[in-house]
Structure formats: C-alpha cells, structure tokens
Design a protein around this motif. Structure first.
Motif, PDB file in Angstrom:
ATOM      1  N   GLU A 130      47.523   9.559   8.219  1.00 45.44           N
ATOM      2  CA  GLU A 130      47.267  10.786   8.972  1.00 45.44           C
ATOM      3  C   GLU A 130      46.980  10.493  10.445  1.00 45.44           C
ATOM      4  O   GLU A 130      46.332   9.500  10.789  1.00 45.44           O
ATOM      5  CB  GLU A 130      46.079  11.551   8.384  1.00 45.44           C
ATOM      6  CG  GLU A 130      46.308  12.120   7.004  1.00 45.44           C
ATOM      7  CD  GLU A 130      45.095  12.867   6.493  1.00 45.44           C
ATOM      8  OE1 GLU A 130      44.056  12.865   7.195  1.00 45.44           O
ATOM      9  OE2 GLU A 130      45.177  13.447   5.401  1.00 45.44           O
ATOM     10  N   ASP A 131      47.459  11.393  11.281  1.00 45.48           N
ATOM     11  CA  ASP A 131      47.134  11.395  12.706  1.00 45.48           C
ATOM     12  C   ASP A 131      45.774  12.065  12.867  1.00 45.48           C
ATOM     13  O   ASP A 131      45.614  13.248  12.567  1.00 45.48           O
ATOM     14  CB  ASP A 131      48.224  12.163  13.465  1.00 45.48           C
ATOM     15  CG  ASP A 131      47.952  12.285  14.955  1.00 45.48           C
ATOM     16  OD1 ASP A 131      46.849  11.901  15.399  1.00 45.48           O
ATOM     17  OD2 ASP A 131      48.834  12.782  15.666  1.00 45.48           O
ATOM     18  N   LEU A 132      44.770  11.324  13.321  1.00 42.35           N
ATOM     19  CA  LEU A 132      43.419  11.865  13.482  1.00 42.35           C
ATOM     20  C   LEU A 132      43.173  12.423  14.878  1.00 42.35           C
ATOM     21  O   LEU A 132      42.049  12.800  15.202  1.00 42.35           O
ATOM     22  CB  LEU A 132      42.378  10.782  13.165  1.00 42.35           C
ATOM     23  CG  LEU A 132      42.400  10.244  11.730  1.00 42.35           C
ATOM     24  CD1 LEU A 132      41.332   9.168  11.557  1.00 42.35           C
ATOM     25  CD2 LEU A 132      42.204  11.371  10.735  1.00 42.35           C
ATOM     26  N   GLY A 133      44.227  12.487  15.690  1.00 44.16           N
ATOM     27  CA  GLY A 133      44.082  13.062  17.020  1.00 44.16           C
ATOM     28  C   GLY A 133      43.629  12.052  18.044  1.00 44.16           C
ATOM     29  O   GLY A 133      43.503  10.858  17.780  1.00 44.16           O
ATOM     30  N   GLY A 134      43.389  12.520  19.246  1.00 40.40           N
ATOM     31  CA  GLY A 134      42.978  11.642  20.333  1.00 40.40           C
ATOM     32  C   GLY A 134      42.540  12.461  21.518  1.00 40.40           C
ATOM     33  O   GLY A 134      42.175  13.638  21.391  1.00 40.40           O
ATOM     34  N   GLN A 135      42.600  11.867  22.682  1.00 41.77           N
ATOM     35  CA  GLN A 135      42.194  12.580  23.890  1.00 41.77           C
ATOM     36  C   GLN A 135      42.855  11.947  25.101  1.00 41.77           C
ATOM     37  O   GLN A 135      43.364  10.826  25.047  1.00 41.77           O
ATOM     38  CB  GLN A 135      40.672  12.556  24.047  1.00 41.77           C
ATOM     39  CG  GLN A 135      40.103  11.175  24.285  1.00 41.77           C
ATOM     40  CD  GLN A 135      38.582  11.169  24.421  1.00 41.77           C
ATOM     41  OE1 GLN A 135      37.915  12.121  24.044  1.00 41.77           O
ATOM     42  NE2 GLN A 135      38.035  10.087  24.953  1.00 41.77           N
ATOM     43  N   ALA A 136      42.831  12.675  26.200  1.00 38.84           N
ATOM     44  CA  ALA A 136      43.320  12.179  27.483  1.00 38.84           C
ATOM     45  C   ALA A 136      42.274  12.496  28.530  1.00 38.84           C
ATOM     46  O   ALA A 136      41.699  13.594  28.530  1.00 38.84           O
ATOM     47  CB  ALA A 136      44.650  12.830  27.842  1.00 38.84           C
ATOM     48  N   VAL A 137      42.011  11.552  29.418  1.00 34.82           N
ATOM     49  CA  VAL A 137      41.032  11.769  30.469  1.00 34.82           C
ATOM     50  C   VAL A 137      41.538  11.114  31.746  1.00 34.82           C
ATOM     51  O   VAL A 137      42.109  10.022  31.720  1.00 34.82           O
ATOM     52  CB  VAL A 137      39.646  11.210  30.073  1.00 34.82           C
ATOM     53  CG1 VAL A 137      39.717   9.721  29.784  1.00 34.82           C
ATOM     54  CG2 VAL A 137      38.601  11.510  31.134  1.00 34.82           C
ATOM     55  N   ALA A 138      41.366  11.810  32.871  1.00 36.28           N
ATOM     56  CA  ALA A 138      41.752  11.289  34.183  1.00 36.28           C
ATOM     57  C   ALA A 138      40.499  10.844  34.927  1.00 36.28           C
ATOM     58  O   ALA A 138      39.564  11.632  35.080  1.00 36.28           O
ATOM     59  CB  ALA A 138      42.504  12.350  34.982  1.00 36.28           C
ATOM     60  N   VAL A 139      40.482   9.585  35.365  1.00 35.67           N
ATOM     61  CA  VAL A 139      39.289   9.037  36.009  1.00 35.67           C
ATOM     62  C   VAL A 139      39.687   8.213  37.228  1.00 35.67           C
ATOM     63  O   VAL A 139      40.787   7.670  37.292  1.00 35.67           O
ATOM     64  CB  VAL A 139      38.500   8.137  35.034  1.00 35.67           C
ATOM     65  CG1 VAL A 139      38.001   8.924  33.840  1.00 35.67           C
ATOM     66  CG2 VAL A 139      39.342   6.946  34.582  1.00 35.67           C
ATOM     67  N   PRO A 140      38.791   8.097  38.216  1.00 34.67           N
ATOM     68  CA  PRO A 140      39.037   7.150  39.308  1.00 34.67           C
ATOM     69  C   PRO A 140      38.934   5.730  38.775  1.00 34.67           C
ATOM     70  O   PRO A 140      38.368   5.487  37.702  1.00 34.67           O
ATOM     71  CB  PRO A 140      37.923   7.470  40.306  1.00 34.67           C
ATOM     72  CG  PRO A 140      36.840   8.088  39.486  1.00 34.67           C
ATOM     73  CD  PRO A 140      37.523   8.841  38.394  1.00 34.67           C
ATOM     74  N   SER A 141      39.444   4.781  39.532  1.00 32.86           N
ATOM     75  CA  SER A 141      39.464   3.397  39.066  1.00 32.86           C
ATOM     76  C   SER A 141      38.065   2.881  38.746  1.00 32.86           C
ATOM     77  O   SER A 141      37.888   2.071  37.827  1.00 32.86           O
ATOM     78  CB  SER A 141      40.131   2.493  40.105  1.00 32.86           C
ATOM     79  OG  SER A 141      39.430   2.540  41.340  1.00 32.86           O
ATOM     80  N   ALA A 142      37.054   3.362  39.487  1.00 34.70           N
ATOM     81  CA  ALA A 142      35.679   2.904  39.255  1.00 34.70           C
ATOM     82  C   ALA A 142      35.151   3.314  37.893  1.00 34.70           C
ATOM     83  O   ALA A 142      34.175   2.733  37.401  1.00 34.70           O
ATOM     84  CB  ALA A 142      34.759   3.450  40.353  1.00 34.70           C
ATOM     85  N   ASP A 143      35.778   4.304  37.265  1.00 31.11           N
ATOM     86  CA  ASP A 143      35.292   4.806  35.977  1.00 31.11           C
ATOM     87  C   ASP A 143      36.167   4.379  34.801  1.00 31.11           C
ATOM     88  O   ASP A 143      36.054   4.943  33.709  1.00 31.11           O
ATOM     89  CB  ASP A 143      35.201   6.336  36.009  1.00 31.11           C
ATOM     90  CG  ASP A 143      34.042   6.833  36.855  1.00 31.11           C
ATOM     91  OD1 ASP A 143      33.139   6.024  37.143  1.00 31.11           O
ATOM     92  OD2 ASP A 143      34.045   8.019  37.226  1.00 31.11           O
ATOM     93  N   LEU A 144      37.031   3.400  34.994  1.00 33.29           N
ATOM     94  CA  LEU A 144      37.898   2.972  33.897  1.00 33.29           C
ATOM     95  C   LEU A 144      37.102   2.356  32.745  1.00 33.29           C
ATOM     96  O   LEU A 144      37.428   2.564  31.574  1.00 33.29           O
ATOM     97  CB  LEU A 144      38.957   2.001  34.398  1.00 33.29           C
ATOM     98  CG  LEU A 144      40.204   2.667  35.003  1.00 33.29           C
ATOM     99  CD1 LEU A 144      41.063   1.626  35.717  1.00 33.29           C
ATOM    100  CD2 LEU A 144      41.009   3.382  33.930  1.00 33.29           C
ATOM    101  N   ARG A 145      36.072   1.588  33.061  1.00 38.49           N
ATOM    102  CA  ARG A 145      35.232   1.048  31.987  1.00 38.49           C
ATOM    103  C   ARG A 145      34.559   2.174  31.221  1.00 38.49           C
ATOM    104  O   ARG A 145      34.475   2.146  29.987  1.00 38.49           O
ATOM    105  CB  ARG A 145      34.182   0.086  32.539  1.00 38.49           C
ATOM    106  CG  ARG A 145      34.706  -1.278  32.948  1.00 38.49           C
ATOM    107  CD  ARG A 145      33.566  -2.234  33.229  1.00 38.49           C
ATOM    108  NE  ARG A 145      32.753  -2.442  32.036  1.00 38.49           N
ATOM    109  CZ  ARG A 145      33.032  -3.306  31.077  1.00 38.49           C
ATOM    110  NH1 ARG A 145      34.103  -4.072  31.153  1.00 38.49           N
ATOM    111  NH2 ARG A 145      32.243  -3.418  30.035  1.00 38.49           N
ATOM    112  N   LEU A 146      34.063   3.162  31.947  1.00 41.31           N
ATOM    113  CA  LEU A 146      33.430   4.307  31.293  1.00 41.31           C
ATOM    114  C   LEU A 146      34.429   5.029  30.399  1.00 41.31           C
ATOM    115  O   LEU A 146      34.093   5.452  29.286  1.00 41.31           O
ATOM    116  CB  LEU A 146      32.858   5.260  32.346  1.00 41.31           C
ATOM    117  CG  LEU A 146      32.237   6.566  31.837  1.00 41.31           C
ATOM    118  CD1 LEU A 146      31.113   6.287  30.849  1.00 41.31           C
ATOM    119  CD2 LEU A 146      31.735   7.409  33.011  1.00 41.31           C
ATOM    120  N   ALA A 147      35.670   5.171  30.874  1.00 40.29           N
ATOM    121  CA  ALA A 147      36.697   5.819  30.056  1.00 40.29           C
ATOM    122  C   ALA A 147      36.926   5.041  28.764  1.00 40.29           C
ATOM    123  O   ALA A 147      37.091   5.630  27.687  1.00 40.29           O
ATOM    124  CB  ALA A 147      37.993   5.942  30.849  1.00 40.29           C
TER     125      ALA A 147
END
Length: 430
Positions: A130-147
């Motif tokens: 089964e596909d359990l879904g996901g997400q997409a988020v746009a972040v500045p480069s400084a927040d890539l770890r947070l993403a």
C-alpha cells in the motif's frame, strides 16, 4: 537544574565554578557531532530508506539524516535501499519483501526558481503493498536538515501512531579553551545557533513550554544569576539576581511562572515567581538544602532535599504544601525529570562512587538502571516521552547520550574535541 556541590561532588558543574576562568578569549568552537548508535531493541520495524533523487543538491544527505533519526528512536531497523527511488517510482514489492523489509521510504530534492528546495517523500507499506502517502515541503537551503527531520517525523507517526521528535530541539552547554557556550541545536546535536558565549560558567538551561525561551544560570557577573532569553531575537532579561545564590530555574506547565532556588534568606530554599521575575513567594521553609525543582504535568513540584539526612527526591503541591518523599532506593538520589505523561521519573543515583541514570515508575515505585556509565548527569525527556537525553563521561570526555526507556538503544553524540554538558530537550513545535 542545578545541584549543589554538597550533593553532587566533583562534577563538571563544580569544576566549572571553581576553575580559573577567562583564560581564553578566542571565538567559541563550533560543535560538530556524529551519531554512534548501539544496542538492539526488543521489537523494531525493518524499514528501507532509499537514496532520495538529487538529495545532495543542497549539500545535505537527506536519506542518511532520516535513517539516523529513525534508528535513534529504537523502534526501527533501517536498511539502506540500493539505487535511487523517488516519490514517482513504483517499487516492486516482492523484491523488498525478499529483503525482509516492512516499509519503504523514497523521495527527491529539487531546486525551485526562487532558490528554495522542494523536498518530497512517499512511504510504502511493503507487506500490504500500500501507498501510505507522503508530503512535499519547500524550504531554504538553511532548513534542509530540518526538512529531513520532518520527513522522519512523518514516517515515525505514520508507522507508530505517535508524534515524532526529530524536528524538536535540544539545548546544552559546551566548554572549550576556558569558554562556555549555550547552544540550541536540532535533536541530533547538529545545526542550530549559539544563544550565549561567556568565559564564565553557564548551567541549568530550561525550556519554556512554548519553546520560545530558555531560562538558565549564568555566572557572568561573578555570581549565580537566573536569566530568561528569547531564542529567536536573543533578547534576555534577569529574573533572579538576589543576595546570595540564584539557581535551578524550572518552568510551570503553563509557562507563567518559574520555580527557582534562592539563598537570599540564608539557606537554599525553593521559591516561585512570575515569568518576569516578580511576585516572589517562598515555597519551602526548612533547615535543609532544598533545590532542583521540576514541575510535573499536573503542576506538582518534584525537588531534591537533604531534610532526611541525605539527598532524596520529594514532591509537593504547587503552593508548597503536602511534601512527601518519592525516592527510597539508595541513600543519594538527585536531579529528577518527569516524563511528559507524568508516569515516570528519571533521576541520578549514587552507587558507591558512581552516578547512574535511573528510571522510576511513579505508580508502582519500581526502579531500573538505564546505563553502565558512572558519571551520569542532567536527564531530560523527549517531548513524546520515548527517549531520554543525559550527560556522562566516556573516553575521557564529557559527552551527551540518548537512551530508550528500556536502556536497550543508546546514541552517543560525539563532539569534536569539546566537553558537552547540561542537556535539556525542548518541547514540540518550532
């Protein structure tokens, strides 16, 4: 939380207070961590983390960060997936079942026209196909770890039904070349910011319930003073600078008050004040040392006192009444930390010359040891109550560790040549 020298013995706090200070005036060293995970959990979900397509565009290994987060929780056994799979891929489930994988995470990173990065992921239940879904988020480069941490949080919550803590933050104090630095970082010890740097000791950081402020004790004026600092702006204010020592700040559950230890009347006693430092009210009146207050979710205050002849943990109502002893195993128990659900208490006990991290079930009083180290300090629960962070000594250095509540999975945050102490885990929300 501050422990008096009379209770703790020759710990880093004591050494920090007594050391010759101000020897070095250079810039604070940056903390660089790597994570070392040890132990095997009783039940772990085998999950494959495929390399995200173009994940290194922003300079961060997204899939590796997600993998380390999930392993650190103790609930997952992460398997690196061969090759690259993104959210548009259609995995062949039989191949993954053959690798004894129960779940599969895939994703991608792409650069947007405005310079930000689009981080996407999808989660598959391999067993059910089964596909359990996901997400997409746009972040500045400084927040890539947070993403990446938020991807791990989403996967954790989808597969366990509980909130993940990987995008939360921790605060801790480092010491290097005679300077002390209060840092705020991701929960894995990476990234973040310097909140305060000083040639004088900084101890006892405590997060406000909303995660926007830190209370702490600084010796920058040659005495112990309690400050509160806004994390975003850096603005700070003195809240306790009375005659004698001011120490051990602890926030009330609603963030409107602080419990502190003051010696302005002579002995170390517990007081309650508003978050601005006003309306000071004494809570204990004993001839003993009363210190290290910490609030439980129901508003009760746990604290350490030697009123019975040796340091033990007690609790009382928020108005100071109804004091009762909580710890009975051993003759030296300090540094209480209460779990977010109020059911468990972590604390430090002395066994011979060793200081050990313990966990007590508050309903039954059952106690178990969580570590095999001998200089543990400063336990603090993750906001979901599943992990503890604490300080200890290993390999001749002061280091930070996390442990699951059964003690099976431990993570050592290995710093580059600096001593690390005084950890405290921040709340949800960022």
């Amino acid at each position: 939380m501050t422990t008096p020298d009379a209770f703790r013995g020759p710990s880093w706090r004591r050494r920090a207070v007594l050391a010759a200070l101000g020897a070095a005036a250079g810039a604070p060293a940056l903390a660089q961590f790597r994570v070392e995970i040890s132990g095997v959990g009783a039940t772990q979900i085998p999950i494959a983390i495929a390399r995200f397509r173009d994940e290194k565009l922003g300079g961060q290994p997204i899939s590796e960060i997600v993998r380390a987060d999930l392993e650190r929780s103790g609930l997952f056994r992460a398997i690196e997936g061969p090759g690259v799979l993104d959210e548009g891929s259609l995995p062949v489930m039989s191949e993954w079942k053959g690798k004894n994988v129960d779940a599969l995470a895939v994703g991608s990173v792409s650069r947007l026209a405005d310079g930000r990065f689009d981080v996407r992921h999808k989660l598959w239940d391999v067993v059910k196909g089964e596909d359990l879904g996901g997400q997409a988020v746009a972040v500045p480069s400084a927040d890539l770890r947070l993403a990446a941490h938020r991807v791990a949080d989403a996967i954790y919550e989808k597969l366990t039904g509980e909130k993940g803590i990987f995008s939360t933050r921790i605060a801790y104090v480092t010491r290097s070349a005679g300077r002390y630095t209060l840092r705020v970082t991701d929960a894995d010890g990476e990234g973040g910011q310097i909140a305060l740097a000083s040639p004088e000791p900084i101890i006892s950081p405590a997060w406000s319930p909303n995660g926007r402020e830190l209370a702490y004790v600084s010796f920058e004026t040659q005495k112990a003073v309690v400050w509160v600092q806004d994390i975003s702006s850096g603005a700070r204010r003195k809240v306790a600078d009375f005659r004698g020592s001011n120490s051990a700040p602890a926030w009330s559950p609603d963030g409107s008050q602080l419990a502190v230890t003051l010696s302005r009347e002579g002995g170390s006693q517990l007081h309650l004040m508003s978050r601005s430092g006003g309306d000071v009210r004494r809570l204990t009146s004993s001839s003993a040392i009363d210190t290290e207050p910490v609030f439980a979710p129901n508003g009760q205050i746990y604290f350490v006192s030697d009123r019975g002849g040796s340091p033990q943990i007690y609790r009382m109502g928020s108005n100071g009444g109804g004091v009762e002893r909580v710890s009975f195993n051993g003759n030296y128990n300090i540094s209480p930390a209460i779990s977010p659900d109020g059911r468990a208490m972590a604390y430090i006990t002395r066994q011979g010359g060793a200081f050990k991290l313990m966990l007590m079930d508050l309903a039954s009083g059952d106690v178990r040891a969580l570590t095999d180290t001998s200089d543990d300090e400063s336990p603090s629960f993750a906001p979901n109550g599943r992990l503890l962070i604490y300080a200890t000594r290993s390999g001749g250095r002061d280091v930070l560790m996390t442990t699951t509540l059964d003690g099976r999975i431990k993570t050592r945050l290995l710093s580059s040549g600096i001593d690390v102490r005084e950890p405290v885990w921040g709340p949800f929300g960022r």
